[in-house]
Design a protein around this motif. Structure first.
Motif, PDB file in Angstrom:
ATOM      1  N   CYS A  51       0.812  -1.234   0.000  1.00 21.89           N
ATOM      2  CA  CYS A  51       0.000   0.000   0.000  1.00 21.89           C
ATOM      3  C   CYS A  51       0.837   1.273   0.000  1.00 21.89           C
ATOM      4  O   CYS A  51       0.296   2.379  -0.006  1.00 21.89           O
ATOM      5  CB  CYS A  51      -0.963   0.009   1.192  1.00 21.89           C
ATOM      6  SG  CYS A  51      -0.161   0.300   2.797  1.00 21.89           S
ATOM      7  N   ASN A  52       2.163   1.148   0.086  1.00 23.10           N
ATOM      8  CA  ASN A  52       3.103   2.277   0.074  1.00 23.10           C
ATOM      9  C   ASN A  52       3.018   3.146   1.334  1.00 23.10           C
ATOM     10  O   ASN A  52       3.419   4.305   1.313  1.00 23.10           O
ATOM     11  CB  ASN A  52       2.902   3.155  -1.171  1.00 23.10           C
ATOM     12  CG  ASN A  52       4.149   3.957  -1.508  1.00 23.10           C
ATOM     13  OD1 ASN A  52       5.275   3.473  -1.374  1.00 23.10           O
ATOM     14  ND2 ASN A  52       3.970   5.199  -1.937  1.00 23.10           N
ATOM     15  N   HIS A  53       2.519   2.587   2.435  1.00 28.86           N
ATOM     16  CA  HIS A  53       2.536   3.324   3.698  1.00 28.86           C
ATOM     17  C   HIS A  53       3.981   3.632   4.077  1.00 28.86           C
ATOM     18  O   HIS A  53       4.849   2.772   4.049  1.00 28.86           O
ATOM     19  CB  HIS A  53       1.887   2.486   4.805  1.00 28.86           C
ATOM     20  CG  HIS A  53       2.071   3.053   6.185  1.00 28.86           C
ATOM     21  ND1 HIS A  53       1.324   4.102   6.663  1.00 28.86           N
ATOM     22  CD2 HIS A  53       2.940   2.721   7.186  1.00 28.86           C
ATOM     23  CE1 HIS A  53       1.705   4.393   7.893  1.00 28.86           C
ATOM     24  NE2 HIS A  53       2.683   3.567   8.234  1.00 28.86           N
ATOM     25  N   HIS A  54       4.242   4.898   4.432  1.00 27.96           N
ATOM     26  CA  HIS A  54       5.594   5.329   4.789  1.00 27.96           C
ATOM     27  C   HIS A  54       5.783   5.241   6.305  1.00 27.96           C
ATOM     28  O   HIS A  54       5.163   5.983   7.062  1.00 27.96           O
ATOM     29  CB  HIS A  54       5.838   6.766   4.324  1.00 27.96           C
ATOM     30  CG  HIS A  54       6.153   6.878   2.864  1.00 27.96           C
ATOM     31  ND1 HIS A  54       5.389   6.284   1.877  1.00 27.96           N
ATOM     32  CD2 HIS A  54       7.163   7.519   2.201  1.00 27.96           C
ATOM     33  CE1 HIS A  54       5.909   6.555   0.697  1.00 27.96           C
ATOM     34  NE2 HIS A  54       6.986   7.297   0.864  1.00 27.96           N
ATOM     35  N   PRO A 223       3.949  11.043   1.612  1.00 22.20           N
ATOM     36  CA  PRO A 223       2.539  10.645   1.578  1.00 22.20           C
ATOM     37  C   PRO A 223       2.013  10.289   2.973  1.00 22.20           C
ATOM     38  O   PRO A 223       2.678   9.612   3.745  1.00 22.20           O
ATOM     39  CB  PRO A 223       2.545   9.408   0.676  1.00 22.20           C
ATOM     40  CG  PRO A 223       3.778   9.541  -0.155  1.00 22.20           C
ATOM     41  CD  PRO A 223       4.785  10.223   0.718  1.00 22.20           C
ATOM     42  N   GLY A 224       0.816  10.780   3.280  1.00 17.96           N
ATOM     43  CA  GLY A 224       0.145  10.417   4.525  1.00 17.96           C
ATOM     44  C   GLY A 224       0.688  11.056   5.776  1.00 17.96           C
ATOM     45  O   GLY A 224       0.221  10.734   6.877  1.00 17.96           O
ATOM     46  N   ILE A 262       3.875  16.418  -3.003  1.00 22.75           N
ATOM     47  CA  ILE A 262       4.136  15.259  -2.147  1.00 22.75           C
ATOM     48  C   ILE A 262       5.059  14.328  -2.917  1.00 22.75           C
ATOM     49  O   ILE A 262       4.859  14.095  -4.113  1.00 22.75           O
ATOM     50  CB  ILE A 262       2.821  14.541  -1.781  1.00 22.75           C
ATOM     51  CG1 ILE A 262       1.946  15.459  -0.915  1.00 22.75           C
ATOM     52  CG2 ILE A 262       3.093  13.222  -1.047  1.00 22.75           C
ATOM     53  CD1 ILE A 262       0.554  14.917  -0.642  1.00 22.75           C
ATOM     54  N   VAL A 263       6.070  13.804  -2.240  1.00 16.65           N
ATOM     55  CA  VAL A 263       7.054  12.973  -2.935  1.00 16.65           C
ATOM     56  C   VAL A 263       7.228  11.643  -2.205  1.00 16.65           C
ATOM     57  O   VAL A 263       7.341  11.606  -0.980  1.00 16.65           O
ATOM     58  CB  VAL A 263       8.410  13.723  -3.075  1.00 16.65           C
ATOM     59  CG1 VAL A 263       8.965  14.111  -1.714  1.00 16.65           C
ATOM     60  CG2 VAL A 263       9.417  12.890  -3.848  1.00 16.65           C
ATOM     61  N   ASP A 264       7.233  10.579  -2.975  1.00 15.30           N
ATOM     62  CA  ASP A 264       7.498   9.248  -2.449  1.00 15.30           C
ATOM     63  C   ASP A 264       8.957   9.157  -2.016  1.00 15.30           C
ATOM     64  O   ASP A 264       9.844   9.683  -2.697  1.00 15.30           O
ATOM     65  CB  ASP A 264       7.191   8.199  -3.527  1.00 15.30           C
ATOM     66  CG  ASP A 264       7.214   6.776  -2.992  1.00 15.30           C
ATOM     67  OD1 ASP A 264       8.303   6.316  -2.583  1.00 15.30           O
ATOM     68  OD2 ASP A 264       6.164   6.134  -2.985  1.00 15.30           O
ATOM     69  N   ARG A 265       9.200   8.521  -0.889  1.00 16.50           N
ATOM     70  CA  ARG A 265      10.560   8.413  -0.362  1.00 16.50           C
ATOM     71  C   ARG A 265      11.515   7.760  -1.353  1.00 16.50           C
ATOM     72  O   ARG A 265      12.698   8.118  -1.427  1.00 16.50           O
ATOM     73  CB  ARG A 265      10.537   7.616   0.951  1.00 16.50           C
ATOM     74  CG  ARG A 265      11.840   7.611   1.715  1.00 16.50           C
ATOM     75  CD  ARG A 265      11.679   6.825   3.016  1.00 16.50           C
ATOM     76  NE  ARG A 265      10.712   7.473   3.906  1.00 16.50           N
ATOM     77  CZ  ARG A 265      10.084   6.842   4.897  1.00 16.50           C
ATOM     78  NH1 ARG A 265      10.309   5.560   5.116  1.00 16.50           N
ATOM     79  NH2 ARG A 265       9.237   7.502   5.661  1.00 16.50           N
ATOM     80  N   LYS A 266      11.017   6.834  -2.136  1.00 12.67           N
ATOM     81  CA  LYS A 266      11.863   6.123  -3.083  1.00 12.67           C
ATOM     82  C   LYS A 266      12.268   7.010  -4.262  1.00 12.67           C
ATOM     83  O   LYS A 266      13.209   6.690  -4.983  1.00 12.67           O
ATOM     84  CB  LYS A 266      11.129   4.866  -3.571  1.00 12.67           C
ATOM     85  CG  LYS A 266      10.822   3.867  -2.465  1.00 12.67           C
ATOM     86  CD  LYS A 266      10.099   2.640  -2.967  1.00 12.67           C
ATOM     87  CE  LYS A 266       8.679   2.932  -3.377  1.00 12.67           C
ATOM     88  NZ  LYS A 266       7.827   3.389  -2.237  1.00 12.67           N
TER      89      LYS A 266
END
Length: 298
Positions: A51-54, A223-224, A262-266
């Motif tokens: 789910c891509n929870h950070h 995100p989140g 918003i940016v994904d950590r990856k």
């Protein structure tokens, strides 16, 4: 009907021969409850593969993500808090500091360093929530101020990664003074035309949100992430109304114009590199329009 049936009764396995799964081998996502190995979870930079929870991570992980080959020079590594108010709650403040340092391996709630990110020199300050909730005390403010000064001296971009519960109550007014102190330093950075990127991670609240976390030339978030000043429960009790769905999430804050993206950590390292490359390029000169002089017919 059971698949297996024990024929022999009274079988007992000695304790030393029992095989148990060691702790820390598996990760269960708090959001979607998916289970994966810790090795896979770390490989995915502590984000859920489903789910891509950070997950919350600290300065150690962010420095490893951002600095090339995890090579950097730390600034003011041994700066530690004093006890200006002789504060005591369940234990004296100095004792709490020492205990937290031993438990976390950190000196305080922020680490600052400089190095290269995809070949681009950068100065980064990153907060650690594990150190008394990432609370902002005198040392946090001083280290951030000194990191900004370093960025000014070396003419490098400055990045702040915030993760905090707000001001540190054990330092009272001394803590609140850091809001004005860091804001003034950021004003000096801006006057010299150096970029400031503020990254808000889960959670960013209180005096940190009310000062340097929201003063970036670019305000970005994961995100989140929970982003706000007072907590949702306090706000709900104050206004006496139910809050909108997703209130104070990064997505909600972005929708209402307080974030740039918003940016994904990856994708963080490459996105930051692209952003800094874009703003560091000199503006193109307007193309000159060539005109021909009118000539008289002979």
């Amino acid at each position: 009907m059971p698949w297996f049936k024990r024929v022999e009764k009274g079988i007992h396995t000695p304790t030393e021969q029992k095989k148990e799964t060691p702790d820390g081998l598996w990760y269960k996502c708090p959001s979607c409850k998916a289970v994966t190995s810790m090795a896979e979870h770390r490989k995915n930079l502590s984000t859920c593969v489903k789910c891509n929870h950070h997950d919350r991570v600290g300065s150690k992980e962010y420095f490893a993500i951002l600095f090339d080959n995890n090579e950097f020079t730390e600034l003011d590594a041994n700066l530690t808090s004093g006890d200006p108010l002789d504060f005591v709650d369940s234990k004296p403040y100095p004792n709490r500091i020492v205990a937290t340092q031993k438990a976390t391996g950190l000196k305080d709630a922020v680490r600052t360093a400089y190095g290269k990110m995809n070949g681009q020199e950068i100065t980064i300050a990153c907060m650690d929530f594990n150190f008394i909730g990432g609370s902002m005390g005198s040392v946090v403010g001083e280290k951030i101020a000194r990191a900004i000064d370093h960025a000014r001296q070396t003419r490098t971009p400055f990045m702040m990664i915030s993760k905090s519960g707000g001001a540190r109550m054990m330092e009272a007014g001394f803590s609140l003074m850091q809001m004005a102190k860091t804001s003034a330093k950021l004003a000096q950075l801006s006057e010299e035309g150096l970029p400031y990127i503020s990254m808000l991670t889960d959670p960013t609240t209180g005096g940190v949100t009310a000062s340097y976390a929201m003063l970036g030339d670019f305000n970005i978030a994961e995100p989140g992430a929970l982003i706000g000043f007072a907590g949702p429960r306090v706000i709900k009790e104050t206004i006496g109304k139910d809050l909108p769905k997703g209130f104070q999430s990064a997505e909600f804050v972005l929708e209402h114009g307080f974030l740039d993206f918003i940016v994904d950590r990856k994708e963080l390292k490459q996105k930051l590199t692209d952003l800094l490359s874009m703003i560091s390029q000199p503006a193109a000169e307007p193309e000159k329009v060539k005109t021909k002089k009118a000539t008289k017919a002979s």
